[in-house]
Design an enzyme around this catalytic site. Structure first.
Site, PDB file in Angstrom:
ATOM      1  N   GLU A 228      57.482  40.810  65.860  1.00  0.00           N
ATOM      2  CA  GLU A 228      56.424  39.868  66.392  1.00  0.00           C
ATOM      3  C   GLU A 228      57.139  38.793  67.497  1.00  0.00           C
ATOM      4  O   GLU A 228      56.574  38.341  68.365  1.00  0.00           O
ATOM      5  CB  GLU A 228      56.024  38.994  65.395  1.00  0.00           C
ATOM      6  CG  GLU A 228      54.606  38.400  65.764  1.00  0.00           C
ATOM      7  CD  GLU A 228      54.194  37.213  64.809  1.00  0.00           C
ATOM      8  OE1 GLU A 228      54.654  37.151  63.782  1.00  0.00           O
ATOM      9  OE2 GLU A 228      52.949  36.630  65.252  1.00  0.00           O
ATOM     10  N   ASP A 229      58.379  38.447  67.343  1.00  0.00           N
ATOM     11  CA  ASP A 229      58.850  37.149  68.138  1.00  0.00           C
ATOM     12  C   ASP A 229      60.124  37.942  68.981  1.00  0.00           C
ATOM     13  O   ASP A 229      60.286  37.178  69.981  1.00  0.00           O
ATOM     14  CB  ASP A 229      59.422  36.258  67.084  1.00  0.00           C
ATOM     15  CG  ASP A 229      58.496  35.474  66.290  1.00  0.00           C
ATOM     16  OD1 ASP A 229      57.324  35.614  66.926  1.00  0.00           O
ATOM     17  OD2 ASP A 229      58.757  35.029  65.405  1.00  0.00           O
TER      18      ASP A 229
END
Ligand code: MN
Length: 733
Positions: free
Chosen positions: A89-90
């Protein structure tokens, strides 16, 4: 701030070593290498990132993995996934990369975790719908939800670094979704910590007040517990038991709930702790050993007959096993005693994850988890669930305690307390529910609405002619029965509406009105009906009058001036955005009269209270206290409609607040109370109401005060009136 890279590097390795130590016992050959690889990949992926606290980001995934290992008991795959949970996600790492490096299973779980974050951490979406998705994802692999819980726990532990509005949102959401979920999975320790941490942010004052009082009363409690267990210890040793016996304090959150729901003060709560006896016992002797201990205790202390709970013979559906009793202890105090084995205790504290340690019962537990997941799936498959309604139904099932009842053949069904014969029918099968005309409970005929008691044996009576009726919804409480009845009613209405459509068409024709979609819709709006289906349905029942059609035709020819209601909410949002300006904060009590705000009557906020604004559709902005009974629901479901708000303090306006006073019925006490209030500067009473019964009195007073300081000053004075035992602020009359 200067960053000491070498020191940080050392700290990261140190934390990694602690992690390995925590999961060592469970690791098999080759596992350590996998974890090491995941650790290195995560360190590299997050290397430029920092948390809000300024610490290196990698501390977070390591901490989440540590929780998974230590407090949930996950194995190597779980640890690997926890370390990688934020990477896709990051960071630049892709799901493909993860798959290549760690294989199919790990990438599947990471995918689940990424999807969940996508739906949950997005401020603008409605939580109930997200929750549904979470549960759907969860059925793929329970580890997804376990790691997400660990993630949330660590974020709650480090919440002090977030801004106030974020804290409120995250804490409310935790109370609303994650704590019940942890409870349902039997992760009691985590559930308790999540609740306490949430309370710390949603009602900070109350949290610290209880925490301090718990600390202050600790020596006294310890002395009492010592006195209670001393004689028991001797006998248990004599009887050859290997055991631990200790006092377990209640959590701050559960004490808080008790104070709120029972309207009592801290000092009035007698069960601030329970005594727990954990015995070592082989699996085949667990039950008889626990009852032996029960017998020893009740030889010493007299048990209350209606407080015996046997969750050993019939465990709760979240897997909880224990024997509870409440006995009359020294000094005339009731004390709850929990008796269980080491295995049961481990399961109760650490849930499903712990059962992997106890292989014997693994299959049994697994099947229970499976059946729970199956139930959830069934509910989710309901074709058109209204998201919020769904969560209310679902939460009801999550929170309520359970009862069990039997079919004529002796199959056991678990239902929430309050479930009816009709719920039971739907629990057996949808068709049985839909055709249910009554039931026989323990061979006696009862109506559909009969409320089931634990242990009832129920035979459902059906008829092919029977169909669900509107008022059936009043008789059922389970989410399953509700959704099945609703969708059946909808089907029935659709059929009737088909006839209604023809009837309406004829009526339109007679009045020379074209039967067009436009005209039908306009007519709907004119009658303020939610849908054309509803209109057709009415027509079928003969409830559409020719007069109404004529009036509508007239209205069409000369419509009155349009009201602006529709766009008001969005205009308001615009206005709020402007008014917030650079401070991004709604200031109440200021001269911003152009903003239409009201103080919400559900919690009567007064200056000094911690408050927020909530944008309503038709009534402007409403100001609520953050500890308002409705706040959690509003904050977690409609975060995007919440406006930060604070008070200005240079005004002398009065606000309405409620006070509840209880005490003994002394001569002239009402007079003395009103005197105190009216002698107080600038306080006006609006309503006063006193009741006395058996020498006790209870009164509520509504007063106008300036702010919280002013109010607590008044409360202090009232507490000193002779005969008054307790004074508290209340939300409503
Ligand atoms: Mn995370």
């Amino acid at each position: 701030m200067k960053i000491d890279v070498a020191a940080e590097r050392k700290e990261i390795l140190h934390r990694y070593k602690l992690l390995i130590k925590a999961c060592k016992r469970r690791l098999e050959k080759g596992d350590k290498e996998k974890i090491r690889k995941a650790f290195e990949v995560a360190v590299e992926a997050h290397k430029e990132m920092r948390r809000k606290s300024g610490e290196p980001y990698i501390y977070h995934p390591i901490a989440v993995a540590q929780i998974c290992a230590e407090e949930i008991g996950l194995g190597a795959t779980g640890i690997v996934c926890a370390l990688l949970h934020d990477t896709v996600e990051d960071t630049d790492l892709t799901l493909e990369d993860v798959k290549g490096l760690f294989g199919e299973k790990v990438s599947q779980i990471i995918n689940g975790l990424t999807k969940i974050s996508g739906v949950i951490d997005n401020t603008s979406s409605i939580q109930a719908e997200n929750f549904r998705k979470v549960l759907l994802t969860m059925s793929e692999d329970v580890r997804v939800i376990l790691i997400k819980l660990a993630d949330r726990l660590h974020n709650m532990r480090t919440l002090e670094h977030m801004k106030r509005d974020k804290q409120m949102k995250i804490a409310s959401e935790t109370l609303f979704l994650y704590a019940p979920l942890a409870h349902r999975l039997g992760l009691n320790t985590i559930k308790t910590e999540l609740e306490d941490l949430s309370l710390k942010y949603t009602d900070t004052d109350a949290f610290y007040e209880i925490a301090v009082k718990l600390k202050e009363s600790e020596p006294e409690r310890k002395r009492f517990i010592q006195k209670f267990i001393e004689p028991l210890k001797e006998i248990l040793v004599e009887q050859g038991f290997s055991f631990k016996i200790f006092g377990r304090p209640k959590s701050i959150f559960s004490i808080y709930n008790k104070i709120k729901s029972k309207h009592v003060s801290f000092d009035e709560i007698y069960d601030l702790f329970a005594i727990r006896i954990v015995i070592d016992s082989p699996l085949d002797q667990e039950k008889s050993d626990c009852w032996k201990v029960y017998s020893i205790i009740t030889d010493f202390y007299h048990p209350s007959p209606d407080r015996l709970r046997d969750w050993i013979s019939t465990p709760k559906s979240n897997g909880y096993e224990s024997l509870h009793t409440t006995v009359m202890g020294p000094e005339g105090k009731w004390v709850e005693v929990q008796i269980r084995t080491v295995r049961m205790d481990d399961l109760a504290e650490n849930g499903y994850a712990a059962h992997w340690k106890y292989k014997e019962s693994a299959a049994d537990k697994e099947s229970k988890l499976e059946s729970w997941l199956h139930k959830i799936k069934e509910m989710l498959e309901n074709p058109d669930p209204n998201a919020l309604e769904f969560i209310d139904d679902f939460k009801l099932n999550l929170f309520s305690d359970e009862l069990f009842a039997f079919t004529p053949k002796g199959d056991m069904k678990t239902l929430p307390i309050g479930a009816t014969a009709l719920d039971f029918a739907f629990e057996i099968h949808t068709k049985v529910g839909e055709h249910c005309i009554g039931a026989k409970v323990n061979h006696k005929l009862v109506p559909l609405s009969y409320e089931i008691k634990s242990g009832d044996q129920i035979e459902i009576l059906t008829s092919n002619k029977q169909t669900p009726k509107d008022d059936w919804l009043k008789y059922v409480i389970t989410a399953k029965a509700k959704s099945k009845i609703k969708s059946n009613l909808k089907e029935q209405r659709k059929k009737v509406a088909g006839d209604g459509r023809e009837i309406l068409e004829k009526k339109f024709y007679k009045n020379k009105l074209d039967f067009t979609l436009q005209n039908v819709n306009d007519f709907c709006n004119y009658l303020k009906l939610p849908s054309s289906l509803e209109l057709f349905y009415r027509a079928a029942l003969g409830n559409v009058d020719v007069k109404e059609i004529k009036a509508f035709i007239k209205f069409k020819e000369s419509p009155p001036v349009k009201a602006h209601k529709k766009s008001e909410a969005s205009k308001l949002e615009q206005l709020v955005t402007n008014a917030r300006g650079s401070t991004n904060m709604l200031v109440i009590g200021d001269d911003m009269q152009k903003l239409d705000y009201k103080l919400s009557p559900c919690c009567n906020p007064i200056p000094g209270d911690d408050v927020f604004g909530f944008i309503t559709v038709s009534e402007g902005i409403k100001i609520h206290r953050v500890n308002c009974p409705n706040a959690i629901k509003l904050l977690s479901n409609y975060a995007y409609r919440v406006v930060k708000a604070k008070w200005t303090n240079d005004q002398l306006i009065s606000f309405l607040a409620g006070i509840k006073i209880t005490g003994t019925d002394e001569l002239g006490i009402v007079n003395n109370i009103t005197k105190v209030i009216s002698n107080e500067n600038n306080v006006n009473m609006r309503a006063i109401n006193f009741d006395t019964e058996d020498g006790m009195f209870e009164g509520t007073v509504m007063v106008y005060v300036h702010d919280t300081k002013h109010l607590s000053h008044l409360i202090d004075k009232l507490t000193k009136v002779k005969g008054v035992k307790h004074v508290e602020r209340i939300d409503e009359k």
